[in-house]
Design an enzyme around this catalytic site. Structure first.
Site, PDB file in Angstrom:
ATOM      1  N   VAL A  42       0.829  -1.206   0.000  1.00 46.32           N
ATOM      2  CA  VAL A  42       0.000   0.000   0.000  1.00 46.32           C
ATOM      3  C   VAL A  42       0.865   1.258   0.000  1.00 46.32           C
ATOM      4  O   VAL A  42       0.590   2.231  -0.719  1.00 46.32           O
ATOM      5  CB  VAL A  42      -0.975  -0.006   1.198  1.00 46.32           C
ATOM      6  N   CYS A  43       1.940   1.234   0.800  1.00 44.36           N
ATOM      7  CA  CYS A  43       2.851   2.381   0.852  1.00 44.36           C
ATOM      8  C   CYS A  43       3.443   2.674  -0.517  1.00 44.36           C
ATOM      9  O   CYS A  43       3.581   3.842  -0.918  1.00 44.36           O
ATOM     10  CB  CYS A  43       3.974   2.121   1.852  1.00 44.36           C
ATOM     11  N   THR A  44       3.797   1.641  -1.246  1.00 43.15           N
ATOM     12  CA  THR A  44       4.381   1.827  -2.580  1.00 43.15           C
ATOM     13  C   THR A  44       3.389   2.529  -3.501  1.00 43.15           C
ATOM     14  O   THR A  44       3.757   3.447  -4.250  1.00 43.15           O
ATOM     15  CB  THR A  44       4.797   0.465  -3.165  1.00 43.15           C
TER      16      THR A  44
END
Length: 217
Positions: A42-44
């Site tokens: 998700v961070c990516t």
């Protein structure tokens, strides 16, 4: 911290070198957004999305800066994945290295429902928008499992920058260019002077004349 509080200054190591937050901001607004860890899915997606939106942030005089609880070396390797995922030729904003969780603790950016292998809470997905007077203007805490909507964050920035200088508020689901609400503190005579494009008072059962719409000034 509450809305309107001065956002504390800090120094940090980042993927673009050491910074003093106030000096890095200069006379811009800033958005500081935190992440649970490097090399996570998700961070990516989020960091890639912000990189794609950099022209939109620049138009609003807003500088993005990310934070993740890993080292600078880790960030630099991860950035290559972010660029690949987002089909980016460059990655032009810093990621803070908070591997000792100093800032995560200082700003209370922990998600106690999401723990790592050692049982330590992950950093949540916090959003702090700081204006050019260094005051906190927006604070949103997302759980670690939910990615942010950066179109919504841009929408809120548009609203805050508009309402900081005009005597209006923005209604539910407002978007740039949409109809605005006149503040209840503005008198009828002042409305004539302030809103040359006119305004409409909406009748309601109470008979009170507080719902006044006007084109975006």
């Amino acid at each position: 911290m509450n809305i309107g509080d001065v956002f504390p200054n800090f120094q940090a190591e980042t993927s673009q070198g050491n910074i003093d937050f106030y000096e890095w901001m200069d006379d811009s607004w800033a958005i500081l957004f935190s992440h649970p860890a490097d090399y996570t899915p998700v961070c990516t997606t989020e960091l890639a999305r912000v990189a794609q939106l950099l022209p939109e942030f620049k138009k609003r005089n807003v500088k993005p800066i990310a934070l993740s609880i890993d080292t600078v070396n880790s960030h630099k390797g991860w950035i290559e994945d972010i660029k690949s995922y987002g089909k980016l030729s460059s990655f032009d904003y810093p990621i803070i290295a908070d591997d000792k969780r100093i800032l995560a603790l200082k700003f209370n950016m922990l998600d106690k429902d999401e723990l790592n292998a050692e049982g330590i809470p992950l950093t949540c997905r916090a959003v702090f928008v700081v204006d050019n007077s260094k005051k906190l203007r927006l604070s949103i805490l997302y759980p670690a499992t939910t990615g942010r909507n950066f179109d919504e964050i841009l929408r809120v920035i548009d609203s805050m920058q508009l309402t900081s200088t005009k005597s209006v508020a923005t209604p539910a689901d407002w978007k740039q260019g949409g109809t605005c609400m006149i503040l209840p503190t503005i008198s009828e005579q002042a409305c004539i002077d302030k809103f040359p494009n006119g305004y409409t008072t909406i009748d309601v059962p109470s008979g009170k004349k507080y719902l006044r719409e006007t084109p975006q000034p």
